[in-house]
Motif scaffolding. Structure first.
Motif, PDB file in Angstrom:
ATOM      1  N   THR A  76       0.757  -1.351  -0.117  1.00 54.40           N
ATOM      2  CA  THR A  76       0.003  -0.147  -0.038  1.00 54.40           C
ATOM      3  C   THR A  76       0.807   1.312  -0.025  1.00 54.40           C
ATOM      4  O   THR A  76       0.675   2.166  -0.519  1.00 54.40           O
ATOM      5  CB  THR A  76      -0.954   0.061   1.121  1.00 54.40           C
ATOM      6  OG1 THR A  76      -1.628  -1.234   1.452  1.00 54.40           O
ATOM      7  CG2 THR A  76      -1.756   1.211   1.187  1.00 54.40           C
ATOM      8  N   ASN A  77       2.026   1.115   0.765  1.00 55.89           N
ATOM      9  CA  ASN A  77       2.879   2.301   0.709  1.00 55.89           C
ATOM     10  C   ASN A  77       3.717   2.422  -0.377  1.00 55.89           C
ATOM     11  O   ASN A  77       4.724   3.556  -0.505  1.00 55.89           O
ATOM     12  CB  ASN A  77       3.644   2.232   2.229  1.00 55.89           C
ATOM     13  CG  ASN A  77       2.639   2.365   3.537  1.00 55.89           C
ATOM     14  OD1 ASN A  77       1.784   3.098   3.268  1.00 55.89           O
ATOM     15  ND2 ASN A  77       3.142   1.577   4.530  1.00 55.89           N
ATOM     16  N   GLY A  78       3.787   1.371  -1.337  1.00 55.62           N
ATOM     17  CA  GLY A  78       4.686   1.325  -2.310  1.00 55.62           C
ATOM     18  C   GLY A  78       6.238   1.023  -1.920  1.00 55.62           C
ATOM     19  O   GLY A  78       7.127   1.204  -2.779  1.00 55.62           O
ATOM     20  N   SER A  94       5.234   1.915  -6.113  1.00 56.40           N
ATOM     21  CA  SER A  94       3.598   1.849  -5.896  1.00 56.40           C
ATOM     22  C   SER A  94       2.821   1.491  -6.997  1.00 56.40           C
ATOM     23  O   SER A  94       3.299   2.024  -8.325  1.00 56.40           O
ATOM     24  CB  SER A  94       3.541   3.565  -5.748  1.00 56.40           C
ATOM     25  OG  SER A  94       2.205   3.800  -5.722  1.00 56.40           O
ATOM     26  N   PHE A 121       0.056   2.368  -7.412  1.00 55.05           N
ATOM     27  CA  PHE A 121      -1.006   3.556  -7.657  1.00 55.05           C
ATOM     28  C   PHE A 121      -0.158   4.465  -8.748  1.00 55.05           C
ATOM     29  O   PHE A 121      -0.677   4.882  -9.656  1.00 55.05           O
ATOM     30  CB  PHE A 121      -1.035   4.521  -6.361  1.00 55.05           C
ATOM     31  CG  PHE A 121      -1.855   3.425  -5.238  1.00 55.05           C
ATOM     32  CD1 PHE A 121      -3.089   3.212  -5.400  1.00 55.05           C
ATOM     33  CD2 PHE A 121      -1.147   3.056  -4.057  1.00 55.05           C
ATOM     34  CE1 PHE A 121      -3.963   2.613  -4.493  1.00 55.05           C
ATOM     35  CE2 PHE A 121      -1.990   2.351  -3.250  1.00 55.05           C
ATOM     36  CZ  PHE A 121      -3.322   2.168  -3.285  1.00 55.05           C
ATOM     37  N   ASP A 122       1.065   4.550  -8.520  1.00 53.75           N
ATOM     38  CA  ASP A 122       2.033   5.442  -9.452  1.00 53.75           C
ATOM     39  C   ASP A 122       2.067   4.797 -11.000  1.00 53.75           C
ATOM     40  O   ASP A 122       1.863   5.570 -11.850  1.00 53.75           O
ATOM     41  CB  ASP A 122       3.130   5.737  -8.875  1.00 53.75           C
ATOM     42  CG  ASP A 122       3.164   6.647  -7.493  1.00 53.75           C
ATOM     43  OD1 ASP A 122       2.269   7.434  -7.252  1.00 53.75           O
ATOM     44  OD2 ASP A 122       4.096   6.866  -7.038  1.00 53.75           O
ATOM     45  N   ARG A 165      -1.462   4.952 -12.765  1.00 52.09           N
ATOM     46  CA  ARG A 165      -1.847   5.919 -12.993  1.00 52.09           C
ATOM     47  C   ARG A 165      -0.896   6.721 -14.085  1.00 52.09           C
ATOM     48  O   ARG A 165      -1.681   7.374 -15.066  1.00 52.09           O
ATOM     49  CB  ARG A 165      -1.851   7.152 -11.938  1.00 52.09           C
ATOM     50  CG  ARG A 165      -2.427   8.418 -12.038  1.00 52.09           C
ATOM     51  CD  ARG A 165      -2.250   9.378 -10.929  1.00 52.09           C
ATOM     52  NE  ARG A 165      -1.134   9.110  -9.943  1.00 52.09           N
ATOM     53  CZ  ARG A 165      -1.247   8.916  -8.824  1.00 52.09           C
ATOM     54  NH1 ARG A 165      -2.220   8.682  -7.789  1.00 52.09           N
ATOM     55  NH2 ARG A 165      -0.180   8.639  -7.849  1.00 52.09           N
ATOM     56  N   ALA A 185      -7.359   3.653   1.034  1.00 53.05           N
ATOM     57  CA  ALA A 185      -6.030   4.005   0.439  1.00 53.05           C
ATOM     58  C   ALA A 185      -6.222   4.192  -1.346  1.00 53.05           C
ATOM     59  O   ALA A 185      -5.680   5.183  -2.031  1.00 53.05           O
ATOM     60  CB  ALA A 185      -5.010   3.073   0.537  1.00 53.05           C
ATOM     61  N   ASP A 191      -7.941   7.431  -1.979  1.00 58.76           N
ATOM     62  CA  ASP A 191      -6.958   8.702  -1.721  1.00 58.76           C
ATOM     63  C   ASP A 191      -5.785   8.926  -2.686  1.00 58.76           C
ATOM     64  O   ASP A 191      -5.643   9.954  -3.043  1.00 58.76           O
ATOM     65  CB  ASP A 191      -6.414   8.510  -0.358  1.00 58.76           C
ATOM     66  CG  ASP A 191      -5.330   9.586   0.350  1.00 58.76           C
ATOM     67  OD1 ASP A 191      -5.764  10.718   0.283  1.00 58.76           O
ATOM     68  OD2 ASP A 191      -4.125   9.141   0.424  1.00 58.76           O
ATOM     69  N   HIS A 192      -5.315   7.648  -3.048  1.00 58.38           N
ATOM     70  CA  HIS A 192      -3.956   7.702  -3.939  1.00 58.38           C
ATOM     71  C   HIS A 192      -4.638   8.065  -5.453  1.00 58.38           C
ATOM     72  O   HIS A 192      -3.888   8.811  -6.179  1.00 58.38           O
ATOM     73  CB  HIS A 192      -3.386   6.468  -4.160  1.00 58.38           C
ATOM     74  CG  HIS A 192      -2.479   6.408  -2.968  1.00 58.38           C
ATOM     75  ND1 HIS A 192      -2.802   5.560  -1.801  1.00 58.38           N
ATOM     76  CD2 HIS A 192      -1.022   6.648  -2.699  1.00 58.38           C
ATOM     77  CE1 HIS A 192      -1.703   5.781  -1.021  1.00 58.38           C
ATOM     78  NE2 HIS A 192      -0.626   6.229  -1.570  1.00 58.38           N
ATOM     79  N   LEU A 193      -5.870   7.739  -5.839  1.00 55.22           N
ATOM     80  CA  LEU A 193      -6.280   7.737  -7.195  1.00 55.22           C
ATOM     81  C   LEU A 193      -7.366   8.837  -7.249  1.00 55.22           C
ATOM     82  O   LEU A 193      -8.258   8.792  -8.288  1.00 55.22           O
ATOM     83  CB  LEU A 193      -6.731   6.449  -7.871  1.00 55.22           C
ATOM     84  CG  LEU A 193      -5.407   5.342  -7.865  1.00 55.22           C
ATOM     85  CD1 LEU A 193      -6.154   4.062  -8.483  1.00 55.22           C
ATOM     86  CD2 LEU A 193      -4.300   5.936  -8.780  1.00 55.22           C
ATOM     87  N   LYS A 194      -7.615   9.873  -6.404  1.00 55.38           N
ATOM     88  CA  LYS A 194      -9.026  10.696  -6.512  1.00 55.38           C
ATOM     89  C   LYS A 194      -9.151  11.174  -7.605  1.00 55.38           C
ATOM     90  O   LYS A 194      -9.942  11.683  -8.083  1.00 55.38           O
ATOM     91  CB  LYS A 194      -8.878  11.613  -5.123  1.00 55.38           C
ATOM     92  CG  LYS A 194      -7.599  12.259  -4.787  1.00 55.38           C
ATOM     93  CD  LYS A 194      -7.527  12.876  -3.518  1.00 55.38           C
ATOM     94  CE  LYS A 194      -6.341  13.507  -3.291  1.00 55.38           C
ATOM     95  NZ  LYS A 194      -6.185  14.018  -1.839  1.00 55.38           N
TER      96      LYS A 194
END
Length: 305
Positions: free
Chosen positions: A165-167, A173, A175-176, A179, A282, A285-288
């Motif tokens: 979750t923290n990458g 990450s 998420f990064d 995205r 998470a 929050d990360h991909l809002k």
């Protein structure tokens, strides 16, 4: 980066006809490599005039962060390996025969843009990105760490999930990663550059035949109905798992099944209710900034509240 540029940049430099398969670890890039290979095999059978170019295409991997696709010295010290064919046979540097290349990698979009900018500008280079529900990725990645001798063994599932979750895992990450590639995908569409096809692991599981048709169209290749049927049959999870040449059972660094389950929704067997709630928060929050496209394109259709 300096070592890559000095030693291996020419191997990474895009050639006309290259196909780059990109995904975060455990999202399905190994499966996609088999899919494109199967399409090439059937296309070669149906088009003998160009069979040598597609049959046994070079499958090169750029997974290593330090030295991707390094020229590994083979048993014959005068030859250096740059990849493998579909049967696992070594392909050597400077072979004269023209072969298509299937290059699988985990690079974030930003890194690929710095190392291989021509890949985004060459209309004769194709890319496929595979997204997958991050919860299934996290579970698969955890088990991969537990059975891989070259990766650190997690102390616990909770610790690994926190790191994921923290990458704080290999390749950073999720998420990064997702995205960055989604925004590159949208940017290329706006610039009328259709080289990048976006698929999800879940769509492949739901209707492999239809997704393989999309891939054929993206690659500019046409298969007969029978050829497509044969390619699909070769790329089912059961077919790959049962084949020692494709299930990685011969690789001694793996102390377990490389192809474990290949299921959609297996995260439910590992996540507690609290872990699921925390991870959903998470994700939002990360991909809002990209939440409107989240469910369909990032998480394989799962609704994240």
């Amino acid at each position: 980066m300096e070592n890559i540029v000095k030693n291996d940049m020419d191997l990474l430099r895009p050639n006309d006809g290259d196909v780059y398969l990109v995904a975060y670890p455990k999202a399905g890039v190994t499966w996609m490599t088999e899919i494109v290979t199967a399409i090439y095999r059937e296309y070669a059978l149906e088009n003998p005039n160009c069979a040598s170019e597609f049959d046994n295409a070079v499958r090169a991997h750029a997974f290593c962060e330090v030295c991707p696709m390094s020229r590994r010295v083979s048993g014959d010290k005068n030859k250096k390996v740059i990849g493998y064919d579909a049967n696992g046979n070594e392909i050597f540097e400077n072979e004269y025969e023209k072969r298509r290349r299937i290059v699988s990698l985990h690079f974030p979009a930003e890194r690929m843009g710095k190392m291989m900018p021509d890949a985004f500008n060459n209309a004769n280079v194709k890319m496929i990105y595979i997204a997958r529900n991050p919860k299934d990725i996290a579970v698969s990645y955890y088990h991969f760490h537990c059975m891989n001798d070259v990766l650190p063994t997690p102390n616990s599932w909770q610790e690994f999930l926190d790191d994921f979750t923290n990458g704080s895992v290999r390749w950073g990450s999720w998420f990064d990663h997702v995205r960055g590639w989604w925004r590159k995908h949208e940017e290329m569409i706006s610039e009328n550059k259709p080289q990048l096809l976006w698929l999800t692991f879940e769509s492949l599981k739901k209707d492999l035949k239809s997704e393989m048709k999309k891939i054929c169209e993206h690659l500019g290749l046409e298969l007969s109905e029978e050829g497509l049927k044969m390619a699909v049959k070769r790329c089912t999870f059961a077919s790959m798992k049962a084949d020692p040449n494709r299930n990685h059972s011969k690789n001694k660094i793996f102390q377990g099944d490389f192809l474990r389950k290949g299921k959609v929704g297996d995260w439910k067997s590992k996540f507690t209710d609290e872990q699921n709630m925390q991870f959903n928060l998470a994700v939002v929050d990360h991909l809002k900034e990209d939440f409107s496209t989240l469910t369909r394109n990032f998480t394989g259709g799962e609704k994240i509240q």
